[in-house]
Design an enzyme around this catalytic site. Structure first.
Site, mmCIF file in Angstrom:
data_model
loop_
_atom_site.group_PDB
_atom_site.id
_atom_site.type_symbol
_atom_site.label_atom_id
_atom_site.label_comp_id
_atom_site.label_asym_id
_atom_site.label_seq_id
_atom_site.Cartn_x
_atom_site.Cartn_y
_atom_site.Cartn_z
ATOM 1 N N TYR A 211 47.436 41.655 103.163
ATOM 2 C CA TYR A 211 48.601 41.538 104.032
ATOM 3 C C TYR A 211 48.327 40.623 105.217
ATOM 4 O O TYR A 211 47.273 40.705 105.850
ATOM 5 C CB TYR A 211 48.968 42.907 104.612
ATOM 6 C CG TYR A 211 49.766 43.792 103.680
ATOM 7 C CD1 TYR A 211 51.015 43.403 103.202
ATOM 8 C CD2 TYR A 211 49.276 45.036 103.317
ATOM 9 C CE1 TYR A 211 51.731 44.236 102.372
ATOM 10 C CE2 TYR A 211 49.990 45.881 102.490
ATOM 11 C CZ TYR A 211 51.228 45.471 102.014
ATOM 12 O OH TYR A 211 51.940 46.295 101.204
ATOM 13 N N LYS B 92 36.910 74.376 111.060
ATOM 14 C CA LYS B 92 38.281 73.987 111.404
ATOM 15 C C LYS B 92 38.663 72.684 110.686
ATOM 16 O O LYS B 92 37.785 71.959 110.202
ATOM 17 C CB LYS B 92 38.396 73.820 112.920
ATOM 18 C CG LYS B 92 37.470 72.764 113.493
ATOM 19 C CD LYS B 92 37.288 72.941 114.987
ATOM 20 C CE LYS B 92 36.435 71.817 115.555
ATOM 21 N NZ LYS B 92 36.028 72.093 116.942
HETATM 22 C C1 PLP Z 1 34.732 71.979 117.112
HETATM 23 C C2 PLP Z 1 34.032 72.952 117.965
HETATM 24 C C3 PLP Z 1 32.698 73.292 117.712
HETATM 25 C C4 PLP Z 1 31.841 72.545 116.722
HETATM 26 O O1 PLP Z 1 31.481 71.284 117.262
HETATM 27 P P1 PLP Z 1 30.513 70.233 116.546
HETATM 28 O O2 PLP Z 1 30.359 69.142 117.527
HETATM 29 O O3 PLP Z 1 31.219 69.790 115.309
HETATM 30 O O4 PLP Z 1 29.246 70.924 116.225
HETATM 31 C C5 PLP Z 1 32.154 74.324 118.453
HETATM 32 N N1 PLP Z 1 32.867 74.960 119.403
HETATM 33 C C6 PLP Z 1 34.143 74.636 119.679
HETATM 34 C C7 PLP Z 1 34.872 75.367 120.756
HETATM 35 C C8 PLP Z 1 34.766 73.613 118.993
HETATM 36 O O5 PLP Z 1 36.018 73.268 119.291
#
Ligand code: PLP
Length: 374
Positions: A265, A43
């Site tokens: 800045y 994602k």
């Molecule tokens: C993002 C997510 C994962 C992966 O999590 P990590 O901590 O990056 O391994 C797995 N399951 C769900 C439902 C998630 O939202």
């Protein structure tokens, strides 16, 4: 430096992603979970590293299950990976995404009874609707069916069958901390709820959950951060991944300033002595958070050098006074890499956030073989 002698010098930062390392991290996690499958969390553009190149590398390593957050992310991944990858959309189905979900054969994760009813009605209208995963909330109070809704779904065979669920899943809230009693509570709730669907395989663990041990693995684990070499637990020593992404920022200017002068800045940094400073071409637009102003570090020839003054949109200033090796225009400093967790701490944020914010404007340099050097 004579610009004409360095045709590859650019003022744009580079995000270097070591795909071979990501594959190695995949293999190492796979070895930890035995026969459980890996559903890779790609994602948010694979946590900022590039969903398609990262997805392809994982596919090449044998991964066939992927998780994205939205239908749009799923569509991009489908175009990159072709028809044989199973792509699940974590945020679930919604009316506006109907066409994309169906067109790209994306599998929605069903997070509520509303989503269940919606997807059942979509499925009734088309041939070969994509299968789904059912997400149960076991205590995180984020997405997922409540335990009451799970019972409702288990009794409504028509609804269940209309969804053709391939997985029943849940998500752990506190897996990074193995000692947290929440883990066992969620495990027990998950087992109990899932017992209502005895024929459907199960998935609970993210990266951190993998380190909680075999009872948490079930038939699929869903690592994200661990694939990219980020630390997921309070015990980094036990973790099998290694960092796979580095932001390289070009040195644009080197200046010598006198004690008492201010930098950047609002003049938030005052030189305590005569200094050599370097201005590098990456700022908060490239994922160096403003909260690293006067706090964080960059890496110059393997040495840690402090960020001084306020991080600006396109530029960051570092203190190179004590750097042992050369500091000159045309050189680079690195951010992230194996400093990711240290930087996250000094920026008061998560390694996840630092990764995901990288690379909006960077040139991307994907390493497929370890021995390539640029
Ligand atoms: C993002 C997510 C994962 C992966 O999590 P990590 O901590 O990056 O391994 C797995 N399951 C769900 C439902 C998630 O939202």
């Amino acid at each position: 430096m004579d610009y004409r002698d360095t045709p590859h010098y650019s003022t744009r930062p580079t995000l270097r992603v070591d795909l071979q390392q990501i594959r190695a991290n995949y293999d190492a996690l796979k070895a930890k979970v035995g026969t459980a499958k890996i559903g890779a969390s790609v994602k948010a553009d694979a946590y900022g590293l590039g969903a398609v190149p990262v997805g392809k590398a994982l596919y090449g390593a044998g991964c066939r299950i992927f998780f994205v957050a939205t239908a749009g992310e799923g569509k991009l991944l489908r175009d990159g990976l072709g028809p044989n990858a199973a792509i699940y959309v974590l945020n679930g189905p919604a009316p506006r995404d109907r066409g994309v979900l169906l067109g790209a054969k994306l599998k929605p994760v069903i997070n509520s009874i509303e989503q269940a009813r919606f997807w059942a009605s979509v499925s009734a209208e088309v041939n070969d609707p994509p299968y789904t995963a059912i997400h149960i909330d076991t205590g995180m109070n984020r997405l997922g069916l409540t335990l009451d809704e799970v019972t409702e779904l288990s009794r409504d065979k028509k609804l269940w069958n209309a969804l053709t669920p391939e997985w029943v899943m849940s998500h752990l809230a506190c897996a990074g901390d193995a000692g947290n009693p929440m883990n066992k509570i969620q495990l027990d709730r998950f087992r109990k709820a899932a017992a209502q669907f005895p024929l459907t395989p199960l998935s609970l663990a993210n990266t951190a959950g993998i380190y909680l041990g075999k009872p948490y693995h079930f038939q699929m684990v869903r690592p994200g951060i661990g694939l990219y070499g980020g630390v997921a637990t309070t015990k980094p020593g036990q973790e099998v991944g290694a960092p796979a992404a580095t932001l390289l920022a070009p040195i644009l200017q080197v200046r010598y300033i006198q004690k008492g002068e201010t930098v950047g800045y609002n003049g938030t940094f005052t030189a305590p002595r005569d200094m050599r400073i370097a201005v590098v071409g990456a700022g908060y637009a490239d994922g160096i958070p403003v909260s690293e102003s006067n706090h964080g570090y960059a890496i110059l020839h393997d040495e840690r050098v402090p960020i001084i003054g306020r991080v600006s949109m396109d530029l960051t200033i570092i203190d190179a006074t004590n750097a042992k090796l050369s500091v000159e225009v045309g050189g680079v400093v690195a951010f992230r890499g194996n400093q990711l967790e240290i930087e996250a701490k000094s920026a008061h944020t998560l390694n996840y956030e630092l990764l995901v914010r990288l690379g909006q404007r960077c040139r991307r340099d994907y390493w497929k073989k370890k021995d390539v050097s640029t």
